[in-house]
Scaffold this motif. Sequence first.
Motif, PDB file in Angstrom:
ATOM      1  N   PRO A 195      21.872 -55.323 -11.298  1.00  9.40           N
ATOM      2  CA  PRO A 195      21.642 -55.204  -9.849  1.00  9.40           C
ATOM      3  C   PRO A 195      21.182 -56.493  -9.189  1.00  9.40           C
ATOM      4  N   LYS A 196      20.635 -57.437  -9.974  1.00  6.24           N
ATOM      5  CA  LYS A 196      20.156 -58.701  -9.410  1.00  6.24           C
ATOM      6  C   LYS A 196      21.116 -59.857  -9.707  1.00  6.24           C
ATOM      7  N   TYR A 197      21.624 -59.930 -10.939  1.00  2.91           N
ATOM      8  CA  TYR A 197      22.396 -61.099 -11.369  1.00  2.91           C
ATOM      9  C   TYR A 197      23.904 -60.892 -11.309  1.00  2.91           C
ATOM     10  N   GLY A 198      24.354 -59.671 -11.123  1.00  8.34           N
ATOM     11  CA  GLY A 198      25.774 -59.424 -10.968  1.00  8.34           C
ATOM     12  C   GLY A 198      26.546 -59.480 -12.271  1.00  8.34           C
ATOM     13  N   ILE A 199      27.798 -59.932 -12.196  1.00  9.76           N
ATOM     14  CA  ILE A 199      28.702 -59.930 -13.338  1.00  9.76           C
ATOM     15  C   ILE A 199      28.355 -61.074 -14.285  1.00  9.76           C
ATOM     16  N   SER A 200      28.331 -60.760 -15.565  1.00 11.16           N
ATOM     17  CA  SER A 200      28.138 -61.772 -16.589  1.00 11.16           C
ATOM     18  C   SER A 200      29.500 -62.154 -17.154  1.00 11.16           C
ATOM     19  N   GLY A 201      29.805 -63.437 -17.141  1.00 10.75           N
ATOM     20  CA  GLY A 201      31.085 -63.877 -17.676  1.00 10.75           C
ATOM     21  C   GLY A 201      32.194 -63.779 -16.652  1.00 10.75           C
ATOM     22  N   ARG A 202      33.430 -63.802 -17.145  1.00 14.06           N
ATOM     23  CA  ARG A 202      34.599 -63.808 -16.274  1.00 14.06           C
ATOM     24  C   ARG A 202      35.052 -62.386 -15.970  1.00 14.06           C
ATOM     25  N   LYS A 203      35.455 -62.147 -14.722  1.00 16.75           N
ATOM     26  CA  LYS A 203      35.961 -60.830 -14.343  1.00 16.75           C
ATOM     27  C   LYS A 203      37.222 -60.481 -15.122  1.00 16.75           C
ATOM     28  N   ILE A 204      37.343 -59.211 -15.461  1.00 15.01           N
ATOM     29  CA  ILE A 204      38.551 -58.672 -16.076  1.00 15.01           C
ATOM     30  C   ILE A 204      39.335 -57.996 -14.953  1.00 15.01           C
ATOM     31  N   SER A 205      40.573 -58.401 -14.767  1.00 19.35           N
ATOM     32  CA  SER A 205      41.310 -57.998 -13.570  1.00 19.35           C
ATOM     33  C   SER A 205      41.497 -56.491 -13.459  1.00 19.35           C
ATOM     34  N   SER A 206      41.588 -55.784 -14.573  1.00 20.79           N
ATOM     35  CA  SER A 206      41.844 -54.344 -14.532  1.00 20.79           C
ATOM     36  C   SER A 206      40.574 -53.513 -14.395  1.00 20.79           C
ATOM     37  N   VAL A 207      39.422 -54.179 -14.388  1.00 16.65           N
ATOM     38  CA  VAL A 207      38.126 -53.478 -14.365  1.00 16.65           C
ATOM     39  C   VAL A 207      37.553 -53.476 -12.956  1.00 16.65           C
ATOM     40  N   THR A 208      36.976 -52.332 -12.569  1.00 19.47           N
ATOM     41  CA  THR A 208      36.193 -52.232 -11.339  1.00 19.47           C
ATOM     42  C   THR A 208      34.722 -52.441 -11.697  1.00 19.47           C
ATOM     43  N   TYR A 209      34.070 -53.333 -10.975  1.00 20.03           N
ATOM     44  CA  TYR A 209      32.656 -53.629 -11.221  1.00 20.03           C
ATOM     45  C   TYR A 209      31.816 -53.062 -10.081  1.00 20.03           C
ATOM     46  N   ARG A 210      30.736 -52.374 -10.472  1.00 16.86           N
ATOM     47  CA  ARG A 210      29.797 -51.866  -9.474  1.00 16.86           C
ATOM     48  C   ARG A 210      28.375 -52.155  -9.931  1.00 16.86           C
ATOM     49  N   SER A 211      27.550 -52.545  -8.982  1.00 18.80           N
ATOM     50  CA  SER A 211      26.143 -52.758  -9.294  1.00 18.80           C
ATOM     51  C   SER A 211      25.527 -51.446  -9.768  1.00 18.80           C
ATOM     52  N   GLN A 212      24.841 -51.516 -10.913  1.00 22.83           N
ATOM     53  CA  GLN A 212      24.276 -50.311 -11.515  1.00 22.83           C
ATOM     54  C   GLN A 212      22.756 -50.359 -11.396  1.00 22.83           C
ATOM     55  N   PRO A 213      22.184 -49.575 -10.501  1.00 21.50           N
ATOM     56  CA  PRO A 213      20.738 -49.661 -10.253  1.00 21.50           C
ATOM     57  C   PRO A 213      19.923 -49.168 -11.451  1.00 21.50           C
ATOM     58  N   TYR A 214      18.720 -49.732 -11.575  1.00 23.01           N
ATOM     59  CA  TYR A 214      17.824 -49.291 -12.642  1.00 23.01           C
ATOM     60  C   TYR A 214      17.360 -47.857 -12.427  1.00 23.01           C
ATOM     61  N   GLN A 215      17.164 -47.483 -11.171  1.00 20.57           N
ATOM     62  CA  GLN A 215      16.728 -46.124 -10.870  1.00 20.57           C
ATOM     63  C   GLN A 215      17.948 -45.215 -10.804  1.00 20.57           C
ATOM     64  N   ARG A 216      18.080 -44.343 -11.783  1.00 22.39           N
ATOM     65  CA  ARG A 216      19.240 -43.465 -11.855  1.00 22.39           C
ATOM     66  C   ARG A 216      19.175 -42.406 -10.759  1.00 22.39           C
ATOM     67  N   THR A 217      20.257 -42.274 -10.008  1.00 21.26           N
ATOM     68  CA  THR A 217      20.348 -41.243  -8.969  1.00 21.26           C
ATOM     69  C   THR A 217      21.589 -40.388  -9.224  1.00 21.26           C
ATOM     70  N   VAL A 218      22.741 -40.977  -9.026  1.00 22.52           N
ATOM     71  CA  VAL A 218      23.998 -40.295  -9.326  1.00 22.52           C
ATOM     72  C   VAL A 218      24.772 -41.174 -10.299  1.00 22.52           C
ATOM     73  N   PRO A 219      25.737 -40.636 -11.010  1.00 22.13           N
ATOM     74  CA  PRO A 219      26.533 -41.452 -11.932  1.00 22.13           C
ATOM     75  C   PRO A 219      27.208 -42.605 -11.210  1.00 22.13           C
ATOM     76  N   LEU A 220      27.424 -43.675 -11.930  1.00 24.24           N
ATOM     77  CA  LEU A 220      28.014 -44.869 -11.340  1.00 24.24           C
ATOM     78  C   LEU A 220      29.362 -44.581 -10.687  1.00 24.24           C
ATOM     79  N   TYR A 221      30.131 -43.679 -11.276  1.00 23.46           N
ATOM     80  CA  TYR A 221      31.457 -43.404 -10.718  1.00 23.46           C
ATOM     81  C   TYR A 221      31.390 -42.677  -9.372  1.00 23.46           C
TER      82      TYR A 221
END
Length: 224
Positions: A195-221
């Motif tokens: 949630p603070k530092y974002g993506i580590s490494g190089r983006k994979i074109s077929s992957v969707t990236y979403r910030s994942q909060p430490y406080q769980r509320t609803v599933p990432l999807y």
Amino acid sequence: MESLWKQFDRLVVFDTETTGIEFGRDAIIELGAVSLEKGGETGSMDRLIRLPEGKSLPPFITDLTGITDEQLQSEGVAPREAAGDFCALLEGAERPLLVAYNAQFDLNFLFWFLRPFGLVEVLKKPRFLDALTVYRDRRDYPHKLCNAIETYGLTDAVNSHRAVDDARATVQLLEAMAAERDDLAQYIDLFGTHPKYGISGRKISSVTYRSQPYQRTVPLYELK
């Protein structure tokens, strides 16, 4: 894991041990993987990989993994041989899924490992699942593989920082998480980011990236 078997005919769960965390600079020293079809395990590999002449392991990697320079020289194979062994686990699969715990890290290293041999095409067919992303949605911090093993009481699993051991532990973790709530298919090609530092490494074109909060509320999807 019925939600996965409805979509895929083979799961290859893999792990790497490396000389460091920079995929363009550091090297894979161990590559392990387990191939699964719906009836069970269909194959596996575990290869130590020799370093180039004149290169040696950082002491902290030997401390972490137990792998020594002497082992790499006496038991290790050439990178091309290990790359071929990995690709063989995907041969014949029509709908393969590649799985790792912290898949962003391992896939970045795998791409650069396969690239010199013209084998990166093998990564175009599979889709990807990050077991760490799923676990972050299930439990609060800390999120190391050893924490997940303990949380789910996986007494036969070992987080030894040896590639095939950690791959097999990830298989058991997937099964445990699916037994708890089988929504694993919702995480295909969906990776959570810091949630603070974002993506580590190089983006994979077929992957969707979403910030994942430490406080769980609803599933990432379900997050937008």
